[in-house]
Design a protein around this motif. Structure first.
Motif, mmCIF file in Angstrom:
data_model
loop_
_atom_site.group_PDB
_atom_site.id
_atom_site.type_symbol
_atom_site.label_atom_id
_atom_site.label_comp_id
_atom_site.label_asym_id
_atom_site.label_seq_id
_atom_site.Cartn_x
_atom_site.Cartn_y
_atom_site.Cartn_z
ATOM 1 N N ARG A 74 0.822 -1.214 0.000
ATOM 2 C CA ARG A 74 0.000 0.000 0.000
ATOM 3 C C ARG A 74 0.852 1.259 0.000
ATOM 4 N N SER A 75 2.149 1.108 0.216
ATOM 5 C CA SER A 75 3.117 2.188 0.109
ATOM 6 C C SER A 75 4.417 1.560 -0.362
ATOM 7 N N PRO A 76 5.111 2.157 -1.345
ATOM 8 C CA PRO A 76 6.204 1.437 -2.014
ATOM 9 C C PRO A 76 7.594 1.692 -1.456
ATOM 10 N N GLU A 77 7.717 2.337 -0.291
ATOM 11 C CA GLU A 77 9.036 2.619 0.289
ATOM 12 C C GLU A 77 9.540 1.390 1.043
ATOM 13 N N ILE A 78 10.537 0.716 0.471
ATOM 14 C CA ILE A 78 10.980 -0.576 0.984
ATOM 15 C C ILE A 78 12.296 -0.425 1.743
ATOM 16 N N GLY A 79 12.429 -1.197 2.834
ATOM 17 C CA GLY A 79 13.681 -1.279 3.564
ATOM 18 C C GLY A 79 14.423 -2.552 3.192
ATOM 19 N N ASP A 80 14.578 -3.471 4.150
ATOM 20 C CA ASP A 80 15.305 -4.715 3.914
ATOM 21 C C ASP A 80 14.343 -5.901 3.968
ATOM 22 N N CYS A 81 14.757 -7.017 3.347
ATOM 23 C CA CYS A 81 13.949 -8.234 3.327
ATOM 24 C C CYS A 81 14.675 -9.361 4.059
ATOM 25 N N THR A 82 13.900 -10.293 4.615
ATOM 26 C CA THR A 82 14.464 -11.404 5.370
ATOM 27 C C THR A 82 13.699 -12.686 5.054
ATOM 28 N N PHE A 83 14.428 -13.726 4.636
ATOM 29 C CA PHE A 83 13.831 -15.028 4.368
ATOM 30 C C PHE A 83 13.685 -15.837 5.654
ATOM 31 N N HIS A 84 12.621 -16.607 5.733
ATOM 32 C CA HIS A 84 12.423 -17.562 6.821
ATOM 33 C C HIS A 84 13.576 -18.565 6.804
ATOM 34 N N PRO A 85 14.065 -18.984 7.966
ATOM 35 C CA PRO A 85 15.237 -19.870 7.986
ATOM 36 C C PRO A 85 15.002 -21.255 7.385
ATOM 37 N N THR A 86 13.751 -21.734 7.365
ATOM 38 C CA THR A 86 13.498 -23.082 6.836
ATOM 39 C C THR A 86 12.441 -23.125 5.735
ATOM 40 N N ASP A 87 11.546 -22.175 5.684
ATOM 41 C CA ASP A 87 10.473 -22.160 4.679
ATOM 42 C C ASP A 87 10.805 -21.123 3.611
ATOM 43 N N PRO A 88 11.161 -21.516 2.386
ATOM 44 C CA PRO A 88 11.585 -20.555 1.362
ATOM 45 C C PRO A 88 10.478 -19.631 0.866
ATOM 46 N N ASN A 89 9.226 -19.949 1.189
ATOM 47 C CA ASN A 89 8.118 -19.126 0.707
ATOM 48 C C ASN A 89 7.762 -17.980 1.642
ATOM 49 N N ILE A 90 8.231 -18.033 2.881
ATOM 50 C CA ILE A 90 7.885 -16.996 3.857
ATOM 51 C C ILE A 90 9.006 -15.961 3.910
ATOM 52 N N ILE A 91 8.638 -14.711 3.674
ATOM 53 C CA ILE A 91 9.606 -13.612 3.647
ATOM 54 C C ILE A 91 8.977 -12.405 4.334
#
Length: 706
Positions: A74-91
């Motif tokens: 809903r707002s496009p200002e992005i910081g950093d992303c983090t992947f789940h340690p075991t589930d590749p689909n959860i971020i």
């Protein structure tokens, strides 16, 4: 206010259409915007996420060869992303509007603000730079209040707040506050200590799960950190990079940043900069600062950093744990990019499974190496043809803040796109397949405004943004290289440093005659732009549109009136909504004006006798009418981005002369758009230029008949 705006939109948006039409990226050269993060999946090195300033998120499953846009922000200002340690689909992604979560590998995102303050239409309420998973419990996550881009806000966001969730982000609670912008965060190798980098306050640690914090700055020359990175195996080893700091006294030089290491859990720090050149200046942009820093998880002896100073921009690598550094990339032919920004990168990311694969990003570009820095390539654009041709095509992720798009109505397959900064002006001559930059003279930056074509192939482009850097470019259909700049007092125009050109128009049959709006005044040239004089200054003017039935009749939008002329020298006031904004004229001679600002916002039409308001949309910023059917109208909408929820509808289409409207949101990563255009050659081919996510196109089947 937000409820009222939504009600207004619902009043004029029809929902009678059942089928969904999706926008697809135009594939112009990327990236053109400011990158804030590059994240490589620890589960699959081919999976990349890129976030940016107004750019939303791009997703690649093939290492950056092609990109898909992410949806749901809903707002496009992005910081950093983090992947789940075991589930590749959860971020998780940090944004200026709180944490977001994806459960499908980054394609779709959902705002996760339960427990945060209510969203506000006026400002950012709870910016989040990064979300971390507890190494001992992946359902336990932390969110850190801040922005590495250091955005301001008219309200009072919760800077420095640490948030905690025990159910994977479904519910949050604040557990502490450092009251200042957190620009980075990490866990120690054993997962027992949290570390944060706090703007203007330095490095802090917490040994009780984020509830209490203590400063750890002994040995640091100042407290303006950029990145905090923990050794992946030794809990006592930490790294931090420092940016340039303000001078201690007025008139003195800024204090340079550097790379620092701690071997005792942050108790003391020491410089690790052998081989790194640093520069110092009263100007912070000319003083060494090290915003980008990365350590290889697979081989902790390998580190990368970059000096972001304009006059020292260099990427450095160390293969001995920071004891020695060597430069591996400077701006130049070793790594051509579609946009001309130097190699003072602000983001460095090393593939967690391969220390030789590194991604570097900053303003306008993302480059990658697969051989430890020996060779690099742009991964948002592909160069076409000769190395000096500046002809490129995109890969699907663009960061352009678009300003306009113009098809050449006299020569098929030719078009130009215009955007802010170095997006300025790109030309295609092969039906939008490849694009050639034409705006490097006299300066590649400065932004583009408008374009106009003549039948002999001549094109004129207006340039400038924020009241400066403006002028006119002139080109030809057969010309190669950069177009000719026409600017300055010697030609009768204002100085470039105080000049912005907007609407521009040339006669189709006589390209020597051209008009342009500069600083609110209308200028005229009778010698192909070599010399100019003011021909109308009775209003603050904006944009120009000609009557397709009689090209010598054109209209100029103004703050007080819409103005009509039949000879380019004498002007008749027509009243109107008092908005010097974008306009067009349909083939029936009716003027449509998008009134974005002022007291009478919305879409207005003048039929030669009276004005009619077709939309009360307060975000209506641009309008286009199909040259094939005047009943087909396309409107762009934009809202300023600096609050929790963007409320504008990016595109709306009417096929019944403005009686009903259909929202066209499908496939768009942002709700902000500025440019709209119908193809003069193919009915149903339309272009939308967004504010930060580049251009998109759509092919639809026109239903209404004229």
């Amino acid at each position: 206010m937000r409820v009222a705006c939504i009600f207004l939109l619902s009043c004029f948006c029809s929902t009678v259409y059942a089928e969904e039409i999706l926008w697809k990226p135009l594939m112009e050269p990327g990236c053109g915007g400011w990158i804030t993060s590059v994240t490589v999946s620890p589960h699959d090195s081919r999976k990349l996420l890129v976030g940016g300033d107004l750019l939303s998120i791009g997703v690649s499953g093939d290492g950056g060869k092609f990109w898909d846009v992410a949806l749901g922000f809903r707002s496009p200002e992005i910081g950093d992303c983090t992947f789940h340690p075991t589930d590749p689909n959860i971020i998780f992604a940090g944004t200026m509007s709180g944490p977001y979560r994806s459960v499908d590998g980054g394609k779709h995102w959902q705002e996760m603000r339960e427990g945060f303050p209510e969203v506000t239409p006026w400002h950012y309420s709870a910016p989040i730079e990064k979300v971390l998973f507890d190494p001992h419990d992946p359902n336990h996550v932390y969110a850190f209040g801040g922005s590495s881009r250091r955005w301001g806000s008219p309200g009072k966001p919760l800077w420095g707040t640490i948030w905690e969730s025990f159910d994977l982000g479904n519910h949050w609670q604040p557990i502490a506050s450092l009251e200042h912008n957190i620009v980075g965060a990490t866990f120690s190798a054993d997962g027992k200590t949290l570390w944060v980098a706090v703007d203007s306050r330095g490095i802090f640690r917490s040994d009780d799960g984020g509830k209490t914090w203590q400063a750890c700055n002994d040995g640091l020359p100042h407290t303006y950190p950029e990145r905090i990175v923990a050794h992946p195996q030794n809990r006592e080893i930490l790294w931090c990079s420092l940016g340039a700091a303000p001078p201690l006294k007025e008139g003195e030089k800024c204090r340079p940043g550097g790379i620092y290491q701690s071997l005792d859990g942050g108790k003391t720090w020491r410089a690790k900069m052998e081989g790194i050149s640093r520069v110092q200046n009263v100007n912070p942009n000319l003083t060494s600062g090290f915003k980008a820093f990365a350590l290889a998880s697979s081989c902790p002896e390998v580190l990368y950093t970059s000096d972001r100073a304009w006059n020292g921009a260099t990427i450095y690598r160390s293969t001995d744990g920071g004891e020695h550094w060597e430069p591996v990339l400077r701006r130049g032919p070793a790594c051509p990019t579609a946009y001309p920004s130097g190699m003072g990168v602000t983001v460095l990311t090393i593939d967690p499974n391969d220390e030789n694969r590194v991604y570097a990003a900053g303003a306008e570009f993302i480059v990658a190496t697969a051989d430890g820095g020996k060779t690099w390539q742009d991964i948002t654009a592909t160069q076409v043809g000769k190395e000096d041709s500046w002809t490129w095509t995109g890969r699907g992720y663009s960061g352009l803040c678009c300003t306009n798009f113009r098809w050449d109505p006299y020569h098929p397959n030719r078009a130009v796109l215009l955007a802010m900064d170095a997006g300025k002006v790109w030309e295609s001559r092969d039906g939008l397949k490849t694009w050639t930059f034409r705006g490097a003279k006299p300066n590649a930056w400065g932004g583009g405004g408008d374009a106009t074509f003549a039948k002999d192939g001549t094109v004129y482009v207006s340039t400038g943004q924020s009241g400066q850097g403006g002028g006119i470019l002139r080109g030809g259909l057969e010309e190669e290289g950069m177009w000719t700049p026409l600017h300055g007092e010697e030609r009768g125009l204002p100085k470039r440093d105080s000049c912005q050109a907007k609407g521009i128009y040339t006669l189709p049959e006589d390209s020597s005659k051209v008009w342009v709006v500069v600083n609110g005044k209308l200028y005229f040239s009778s010698d192909s732009g070599e010399n100019w004089r003011i021909c109308w200054e009775q209003d603050v003017l904006g944009w120009i549109a000609a009557d397709p039935r009689n090209p010598r009749t054109f209209y100029v939008s103004g703050k007080e009136n819409l103005w009509k002329t039949t000879d380019g020298q004498h002007f008749e006031p027509l009243g109107g909504p008092q908005a010097a904004e974008m306009l067009t004229v349909d083939r029936r001679g009716r003027v449509l004006l998008a009134a974005w600002r002022g007291k009478k916002t919305g879409l207005w039409r003048y039929d030669g006798k009276e004005w009619t308001q077709l939309q009360k949309n307060p975000y209506c910023v641009n309008v286009a009418v199909s040259p094939h059917n005047p009943r087909h109208i396309l409107v762009a909408g934009t809202d300023h981005p600096y609050h929790d929820v963007i409320q504008s509808v990016p595109a709306m289409l009417s096929t019944d002369d403005g009686q009903t409207w259909r929202e066209l949101r499908g496939g768009l990563p942002t709700q902000r758009a500025m440019a709209v255009a119908f193809s003069p050659w193919e009915p149903g081919h339309i272009i939308l230029g967004t504010s930060g996510c580049g251009f998109f196109q759509m092919h639809w089947s026109p239903l209404a008949k004229d």
